[in-house]
Enzyme design. Sequence first.
Site, mmCIF file in Angstrom:
data_model
loop_
_atom_site.group_PDB
_atom_site.id
_atom_site.type_symbol
_atom_site.label_atom_id
_atom_site.label_comp_id
_atom_site.label_asym_id
_atom_site.label_seq_id
_atom_site.Cartn_x
_atom_site.Cartn_y
_atom_site.Cartn_z
ATOM 1 N N SER A 1 0.897 -1.281 -0.069
ATOM 2 C CA SER A 1 -0.127 -0.074 0.203
ATOM 3 C C SER A 1 1.029 1.335 -0.098
ATOM 4 O O SER A 1 1.779 1.698 -0.778
ATOM 5 C CB SER A 1 -0.905 -0.200 1.111
ATOM 6 O OG SER A 1 -1.933 0.843 1.025
ATOM 7 N N ASP B 1 -9.872 -3.678 -5.359
ATOM 8 C CA ASP B 1 -9.102 -2.680 -4.380
ATOM 9 C C ASP B 1 -9.692 -1.401 -4.174
ATOM 10 O O ASP B 1 -9.770 -0.873 -5.265
ATOM 11 C CB ASP B 1 -7.675 -2.763 -4.419
ATOM 12 C CG ASP B 1 -6.874 -2.368 -3.437
ATOM 13 O OD1 ASP B 1 -7.516 -1.574 -2.529
ATOM 14 O OD2 ASP B 1 -5.673 -2.733 -3.286
ATOM 15 N N HIS C 1 -8.081 -4.922 -1.450
ATOM 16 C CA HIS C 1 -6.748 -4.475 -0.677
ATOM 17 C C HIS C 1 -6.312 -5.575 0.284
ATOM 18 O O HIS C 1 -5.083 -5.626 0.148
ATOM 19 C CB HIS C 1 -7.250 -3.269 -0.063
ATOM 20 C CG HIS C 1 -6.027 -2.342 0.433
ATOM 21 N ND1 HIS C 1 -5.317 -1.852 -0.668
ATOM 22 C CD2 HIS C 1 -5.363 -1.821 1.253
ATOM 23 C CE1 HIS C 1 -4.052 -1.174 -0.310
ATOM 24 N NE2 HIS C 1 -4.415 -1.205 1.006
#
Length: 709
Positions: free
Chosen positions: A561, A646, A681
């Site tokens: 991330s 995501d 995610h």
Amino acid sequence: MKIIQQLPLALLITCIFAGCKNNEERTMTKPLPPKAEKIEKHLTAHGQTRIDYYYWLNNREDQKVIDYLEAENAYTDTILSHTKGLQDKLFEEIVGRIKQTDESVPYKSNGYWYYTRFEEGQEYPIYCRKMGGMDGEEEVMLNVNIMAEGHEYYQVTGLNVSLDNKLLAFGVDTVSRRKYTIYVKNLDTGQLLEMSIPNTTGTSTWANDNKTLFYTKKDPKTLRSNRIYRHRLGATTKDELVYEEKDDTFYTGIYKTKSDEFLVIWSGSTVTNDYRILNANDPEGEFRQFTPRERGLEYSIEHFEDKFYVVTNLDAVNFRLMETHEDATTKENWKEVIAHRENVYIEDIEVFKKFLVVEERSKGLTHLRIIDQKTKEEHYMDFGEEAYSTFVSINPEFDTVLLRYGYTSLTTPNSTYDYNMETRERTLLKQQEVVGGYNPDEYETKRLYAEARDGVKVPISLVYKKSLRKKEGNPTLLYGYGSYGATMDPAFSSVRLSLIDRGFIFAIAHIRGSQIMGRQWYEDGKMFKKKNTFNDFIDCAEHLINEKYAEKDNLFAMGGSAGGLLMGAVVNDRPDLWKGVIAAVPFVDVMTTMLDESIPLTTGEYDEWGNPNELESYEYMLSYSPYDNVKPQGYPNMLVTTGLHDSQVQYWEPAKWVAKLREVKTDDNILLLETNMDAGHGGASGRFERYKETALEYAFILDLAGVKE
């Protein structure tokens, strides 16, 4: 990429790997990677135009995009096919260390004991409770294994029981976009109520009347949580909007205080907090603002007796503790309880009838400070390790002398304790069991300090197996994040043993952008100081090499991330340092994303990265944005992962990045893109399924390090 428009996927993959030419013998040994079509897209801001040839990948509804992602997955499978046996072995190892039939430590709330258990071979949790004590009859509130049948992805969140213990509200996401539908279950009958509330955060809060439920809606496009609604069970009227957050840099939500006396609407941005409160016995009433919103004023509140405790940065970089009467909550009424200290950061508090627990951070470690509410006598708990992580756990009971807390280190499995705040005795309730055996004495953890290029000392936590430590350095995986003030404290991982037991050192670089050394550590790693984060990581890597912990030609890096942004920046700046890099769901297309206010998270992050609509921020962000700074040079071996759904970092960021890297990089090193077509995610939702992704990542690293089994 034009070929993708013309050919079915199976033939496309054949053409990619064989080159669609008569050079099959050559390509059988070295398959050609997918090559994305280049289509010019002009992006103009501040009179400057960037050309993005892979902007077209921003459309998950386009079959051409899906075909490309699947071709990349097929290429990854082919390149790593020789590691399939290792992947299977790693997966079996990792899952084999996890206790299949297991349950959490029960906690008491409103007369019931709540716990979560897992059954052998099942992917999902079973949420249970027992009345009065653990000798009572088990009541299964939700068996997520049954609920998840027929779904590729299934996530339950926000379990919330009404004050009369009869109703359970919870949220369900079956897509992995973090858009939850709220349901309510009658725990007496076991039936779901005939209602569902879509497009929410999944969390909700009951008023004390046991029939009024408050919840948070999301903007359907940006996914920003921006509206609080009031739902009355059985009502024929539409749910009532009670609060709308109109500032698009803020998010909002609602909860109830531990005292059960107040409903609290919170609004927050990176640098500002705002609260509105309402007596929980009066759900039809009007919420009142705690204190006027003020940019830069950060605070949190917790109710106690007839007052609120306030943890705030008001004239206090490292925060201080204040209090104010519940009827006079504006800032001018706040009175100091614990003063600001330059070397101690107040992270949070936990309120009990007799005691106040303060979570503080100093010298890179969390400390728990226990204060008697009446006598003000206080003490700190002693943990005794060089590098560890401790945290206040689930403590819903107000009238108790027991503090439930968690403890772990890089060598100590996750442990749950009860601490008697009167007698100062601690009781170990459960320590994570590592199936097959684990002896912490065989491992060593250390805290090092690397000197960054500007003279700042950056902490590094590391762990290794003593018997496998080499004098000239070991293959090493260096992990980093460094954003949002999130601190990656040293914690145990049985999964990680698959690397460490094969001779790896695992290290965490506690770079600026976290808060490990206090609030200023975060301030010095964001906005116009963001490059400190990247420089710190590189300097930590060089320190590990110089101190003979890391083997110079066997150093690996990993981040996900915002940590994936870190990976993108460091491979642009120092590609020579790394044998291999794993960038998980990486935020690498900083400029395009932050200029697009329709993308989830964008507007709420201006105070973290900068607002690129302002020229100064635009130029600074452009100077490090990984996608915009890809250049003709050699890059290390890289594995890039993403999820099609995501909602945090859109899949097209890593997809575009890989396409551009393929176009311009000058080396023959491996570059792989792996897209989970069913997840977002956080990857797969199952308890064990997710470790197939971990096994893939570890096999990638181990293979590069020359470890074949």
